[in-house]
Design a protein around this motif. Structure first.
Motif, mmCIF file in Angstrom:
data_model
loop_
_atom_site.group_PDB
_atom_site.id
_atom_site.type_symbol
_atom_site.label_atom_id
_atom_site.label_comp_id
_atom_site.label_asym_id
_atom_site.label_seq_id
_atom_site.Cartn_x
_atom_site.Cartn_y
_atom_site.Cartn_z
ATOM 1 N N MET A 1 0.384 -1.121 0.596
ATOM 2 C CA MET A 1 -0.330 0.096 0.260
ATOM 3 C C MET A 1 0.491 1.284 -0.177
ATOM 4 S SD MET A 1 -1.246 0.664 4.090
ATOM 5 C CE MET A 1 -1.103 2.001 3.736
ATOM 6 N N PRO A 2 0.279 2.273 -0.456
ATOM 7 C CA PRO A 2 1.088 3.151 -0.475
ATOM 8 C C PRO A 2 1.159 4.047 0.977
ATOM 9 C CG PRO A 2 -0.187 3.571 -2.629
ATOM 10 C CD PRO A 2 -0.819 2.637 -1.392
ATOM 11 N N ARG A 3 2.140 4.667 1.098
ATOM 12 C CA ARG A 3 2.559 5.342 2.831
ATOM 13 C C ARG A 3 1.779 6.631 2.640
ATOM 14 N NH1 ARG A 3 6.008 2.420 6.006
ATOM 15 N NH2 ARG A 3 6.710 4.887 6.646
ATOM 16 N N PRO A 4 1.574 7.187 3.457
ATOM 17 C CA PRO A 4 1.233 8.238 4.197
ATOM 18 C C PRO A 4 2.489 9.869 3.489
ATOM 19 C CG PRO A 4 1.100 7.257 5.667
ATOM 20 C CD PRO A 4 1.946 6.136 4.844
ATOM 21 N N ASN A 5 3.847 9.261 3.936
ATOM 22 C CA ASN A 5 4.379 10.497 3.045
ATOM 23 C C ASN A 5 4.014 10.403 1.348
ATOM 24 O OD1 ASN A 5 5.033 11.329 5.391
ATOM 25 N ND2 ASN A 5 6.616 9.826 5.829
ATOM 26 N N ASP A 6 4.413 9.133 0.976
ATOM 27 C CA ASP A 6 3.972 9.145 -0.704
ATOM 28 C C ASP A 6 2.653 9.898 -0.678
ATOM 29 O OD1 ASP A 6 6.355 8.147 -0.474
ATOM 30 O OD2 ASP A 6 5.383 5.586 -0.577
ATOM 31 N N ALA A 254 0.105 4.774 12.738
ATOM 32 C CA ALA A 254 0.187 5.896 12.707
ATOM 33 C C ALA A 254 -1.037 7.180 12.053
ATOM 34 C CB ALA A 254 1.467 6.513 12.172
ATOM 35 N N LYS A 255 -1.109 7.901 11.749
ATOM 36 C CA LYS A 255 -1.967 8.540 11.010
ATOM 37 C C LYS A 255 -1.637 10.323 10.048
ATOM 38 C CE LYS A 255 -6.367 8.003 11.764
ATOM 39 N NZ LYS A 255 -7.090 7.078 10.118
ATOM 40 N N ARG A 437 -7.516 0.885 8.743
ATOM 41 C CA ARG A 437 -8.170 -0.546 9.510
ATOM 42 C C ARG A 437 -6.996 -1.088 9.499
ATOM 43 N NH1 ARG A 437 -13.393 0.814 9.736
ATOM 44 N NH2 ARG A 437 -14.592 -1.840 10.617
ATOM 45 N N ALA A 438 -7.319 -2.540 10.553
ATOM 46 C CA ALA A 438 -5.924 -3.467 10.384
ATOM 47 C C ALA A 438 -4.410 -2.764 11.074
ATOM 48 C CB ALA A 438 -5.722 -3.587 9.309
ATOM 49 N N GLY A 439 -4.456 -1.328 10.747
ATOM 50 C CA GLY A 439 -2.940 -1.178 11.987
ATOM 51 C C GLY A 439 -2.298 -0.300 10.940
ATOM 52 N N GLN A 440 -2.432 -0.310 9.722
ATOM 53 C CA GLN A 440 -1.402 0.441 8.944
ATOM 54 C C GLN A 440 -1.586 1.373 9.111
ATOM 55 O OE1 GLN A 440 -4.136 -0.824 7.651
ATOM 56 N NE2 GLN A 440 -4.852 0.173 5.828
ATOM 57 N N GLU A 441 -0.484 2.282 8.065
ATOM 58 C CA GLU A 441 -0.628 4.412 8.264
ATOM 59 C C GLU A 441 -1.480 4.434 7.371
ATOM 60 O OE1 GLU A 441 3.510 5.288 7.600
ATOM 61 O OE2 GLU A 441 4.553 3.847 9.956
ATOM 62 N N SER A 442 -1.500 6.317 7.432
ATOM 63 C CA SER A 442 -2.850 6.294 6.823
ATOM 64 C C SER A 442 -2.734 7.836 6.804
ATOM 65 C CB SER A 442 -3.950 5.832 7.435
ATOM 66 O OG SER A 442 -4.516 6.061 8.285
ATOM 67 N N LEU A 443 -3.464 8.454 5.669
ATOM 68 C CA LEU A 443 -3.987 9.673 5.903
ATOM 69 C C LEU A 443 -5.260 10.180 5.636
ATOM 70 C CD1 LEU A 443 -2.638 12.355 4.158
ATOM 71 C CD2 LEU A 443 -3.120 11.664 2.370
#
Length: 810
Positions: A1-6, A254-255, A437-443
């Motif tokens: 999945m794309p990371r929030p910074n990306d 982290a969000k 959801r499922a604990g991954q980083e997000s934006l």
């Protein structure tokens, strides 16, 4: 999945984009706090959850489940994706395994059919032996309804079906109700205002009927994080005590949270506000399409109205929230980031999805099919197919109303766009929680719309990130709410004096009123009882959702039902001549029959949009409280509002130029409700430096802004409330600004404004003063639902009036 910074880099690429971000909040990850399986859980139930990948419950799940199993009413109020479902499924499925004869049934109540359908899917996937789970709602075939009554041990429904179908025919549900062990009230933070007050009375009727069959079910309520969830739960079910579980022990990634303000177009400092290259051309097309689709929906933010205003002496307008959100959604879909864009109305959902699809078609011919809209009003098969497509990944982008917000289990989202402040902090975090959801980083991105509250919040991030969520506002004792439910309860089983303990302290007075109106008849024998006297269904007296009934939109020629719109909004969105958008297609309403609840729509492509014009008058019925603020006066009380849609404006698609006004002959609507108001005498107006010629525009501007800011202190949005301002009101004898609840009997919002008036009106004044426009704009004093076309308005005069008003509080 794309990371929030990306993804952040994706959104900020291009000239002028960076300046749109007013704040970046980094929300750290949260570590998990696992619990253990309670010993009372049925081994088969536990094994099914473990097979599904749940090694052990989180500690808050185990705690809430054990409280419910020990027959203690409990509310679990934790964040989105914290696994609240497991907390009530453990006791409910364990009880259901014992069957009906041993009192093992569960009634699950959700605010939407979509959420109940999602819950049923999860139960079917678990496949616990001996559990018969089924939905009972408007989509349930008749033959399956009989199966539900006879065999269900886990029944999923909504307040409307409970009110209209189950309780009036409770004798047909005797076996189920006699063995009722648990009542689950999911997403209970959504039961606020008048809707929440109605649901509270439906739940009291349920308790009363259960007692008749000898059952005393345990209530388990699930809520997003709110202030004082135990008190909210107590108001909803009318019982004490309620245990509250509020510590979220689930892991959270982290969000990154952006506050985003669309640019001022035409501002020399900001260029065209759209960025460069191909994106600029694409954004220009989005702006035109967004203006084209703004139309007449009362639920739209009105971001693309044609009005212009001066900025730093020049002429500019702020880019619309729908066009801006569609632009961001397009970028995220191109980046293959699974994204939901939350909007405030069904029309806006159609608009954002359509704009994004149009822009994506210029990038890759396969991408438009990966974007859709989701809202209430779709037919059942349309909703189900959209939910499945988002879950299996065939859809990447979705524009959705709160029909999706309310608990549908959409997992694996990379980003959430929130088009305009959603009304409450609870809703903001509920929507933002869909990502990661499922604990991954997000934006998550909150895109400000053109109204005073949004403008205030994106410039004051502390009001979002440093303040607790609001307490849910509801008033079950509202006599306008209580009266129809007492009629319904009397038809279900004659009322007695003891029922006042169930329905609340207003029962005795409301019973007397219903007797006087000859809706109930009192009989005195061994005990006094009250009986329903009419042949009509008493449940039809209560409009749970305050919509004034539903109007079906029917296509001319085919007879196809396009969707529905609530009866109140039909006056302004489905009147004769209105331009209406459904799933990207444009229709013109040929006729509206309010008695039959039908609007006939013809597909067309007009070169104009429509905006309804409404006039209102207000009469003070009773003053309940007041305060002197120097020469000014603040008051709260009962009022009657008379409003009528009298015509509509046609505006050119591209320019927004007014092409003409068409008169309409629609009936008046009368509303008895509650209002807060403030007055200023003539000498105070003069001392404020506002002439009598300018005072009406100054009061009008202050009224608009204060309506827009009230949600800061009350858990409402601007569509829950209304207002009126006048230079000389006949009931006060002076300049008066009213802000009233938009529901019969009131909803508690105006009262909250009265008690928080200083902070509310100070924020209103500061928002107007800080806005960079010269003469007023939607970010400060213009309103998208003004029946007078935002005329007259005096921005500077509004600040001076509010300064004079607030000087009396020092």
């Amino acid at each position: 999945m794309p990371r929030p910074n990306d993804l952040l880099e994706v959104l900020l690429t291009g000239p002028h984009r960076t300046g749109r971000v007013t704040h970046i909040e980094s929300i750290p990850a949260r570590a998990a706090k696992p619990g253990t399986w309670p010993l009372w859980v049925d081994p088969v139930v536990r094994d099914r959850f473990m097979t599904a990948g749940i090694v052990a419950p989180w500690d808050h799940q185990a705690q809430a489940a054990s409280l419910a199993w020990s027959r203690r009413h409990v509310v679990i109020a934790t964040g989105t994706a914290s696994g609240k479902s497991l907390a009530y499924q453990l006791p409910a499925l364990t009880a259901a395994r014992t069957g009906r004869r041993l009192g093992g049934t569960t009634l699950y109540i959700s605010p939407t059919k979509a959420l109940a359908a999602d819950q049923l899917r999860s139960l079917d996937e678990l496949g616990v032996p001996g559990v018969m789970a089924t939905t009972y709602d408007g989509d349930t075939p008749i033959e399956l309804r009989d199966v539900a009554r006879t065999h269900a041990t886990y029944l999923l429904t909504n307040p409307d079906m409970l009110h209209h179908a189950m309780l009036p025919a409770h004798h047909r549900w005797a076996g189920f109700l006699r063995s009722l062990r648990f009542v689950v009230v999911d997403e209970c933070h959504g039961y606020r205002g008048v809707f929440g007050s109605h649901v509270a009375q439906v739940l009291r009727r349920l308790r009363r009927i259960c007692a008749m069959y000898g059952s005393t079910p345990t209530f388990v309520l699930a809520s997003a994080t709110t202030a004082n969830p135990a008190r909210t739960a107590e108001l909803l079910i009318g019982m004490l005590p309620i245990e509250a579980v509020t510590e979220d022990c689930s892991p959270s990634g982290a969000k990154t949270f952006l506050l985003w303000e669309p640019p001022l177009l035409g501002d020399s400092a900001g260029g065209d506000g759209r960025g460069g290259g191909g994106r600029a051309a694409r954004s220009a097309a989005l702006d035109a399409r967004s203006a084209e689709a703004s139309g007449s929906s009362a639920g739209d933010h009105g971001p693309d109205r044609s009005a212009s205003w001066g900025v730093d002496g020049g002429s500019a307008r702020r880019r619309g929230v729908l066009a801006e959100t569609a632009d961001l959604l397009t970028d995220l879909v191109v980046a293959d980031a699974r994204t939901v864009a939350f909007v405030r109305s069904r029309r806006a959902a159609e608009t954002v999805a359509g704009l994004a699809r149009s822009a994506l078609s210029e990038v890759d011919a396969s991408l438009p099919d990966r974007v859709a809209s989701y809202r209430a009003g779709y037919l059942a098969y349309e909703r189900r197919s959209l939910e499945a497509a988002l879950n299996d990944g065939s859809l990447v982008g979705l524009a959705a109303t709160t029909a999706l917000e309310l608990g549908v289990d959409v997992s694996g989202l990379d980003a959430v766009l929130i088009a305009g402040w959603p009304g409450t902090r609870a809703s903001l975090w509920q929507q933002a929680g869909r990502a990661g959801r499922a604990g991954q980083e997000s934006l998550a991105v909150l895109v400000a719309s053109d109204n005073p509250l949004d403008s205030y919040l994106v410039q004051h991030p502390e009001a979002i990130f440093e303040q607790p969520v609001e307490e849910t506002v509801l008033d079950p004792d509202n006599p306008y709410v209580l009266a129809p439910h007492l009629c319904a309860a009397a038809a279900e089983r004659p009322l007695t004096a003891d029922d006042a303990a169930v329905f609340g302290p207003s029962t005795e007075d409301v019973l007397a009123t219903l007797e006087h109106r000859r809706l109930l008849r009192r009989r005195v024998k061994a005990e006094t009882t009250w009986h329903w006297t009419k042949r009509e269904r008493p449940t039809d007296l209560a409009d749970l959702r305050g919509s004034g009934g539903l109007v079906s939109l029917v296509e001319v020629g085919t007879g196809r039902v396009l969707g529905t719109v609530d009866g109140v909004r039909a006056h302004s969105t489905a009147h004769e001549g209105a331009v209406y958008v459904h799933q990207g297609d444009t229709y013109v309403i040929e006729s509206l029959d309010l008695d039959d609840g039908v609007a006939m729509a013809r597909q067309d492509a007009p070169d104009y949009t429509t905006t309804a014009r409404e006039v209102s008058t207000l009469r003070v019925l009773e003053e309940s409280a007041s305060e002197k603020w120097g020469s000014a006066r603040l008051a709260f009380g009962a009022v009657e509002v008379v409003s009528q849609v009298v015509g509509y404006l046609k505006r050119a698609l591209r320019s927004g130029e007014v092409l003409g006004e068409v008169p309409l002959d629609l009936p008046e609507r009368r509303l008895r409700t509650r209002s807060v108001w403030w007055t200023l005498p003539d000498d105070a107006i003069d001392a404020a430096g506002v002439s009598m010629v300018d005072a009406p525009g100054a009061a009008h501007a202050a009224e608009h802004a204060s309506i827009g800011i009230l949600p800061l202190v009350a858990s409402c949005d601007r569509w829950d409330i209304g207002g009126l301002s006048t230079l000389l009101h006949p009931d006060t004898g002076t300049l008066t600004v009213f802000v009233h609840d938009g529901h019969p009997g009131g909803a508690g919002f105006a009262e909250r404004g009265f008690h928080a008036a200083r902070s509310w009106l100070t924020a209103t004044r500061d928002t107007i003063a800080a806005c960079p426009c010269r003469d007023g704009c939607p970010s400060c004093v213009q309103s998208p639902k003004c029946g007078n076309g935002n005329e007259p308005l005096d921005k500077a005069g509004a600040v001076r009036l509010l300064d004079m008003l607030l000087s009396g509080t020092d």
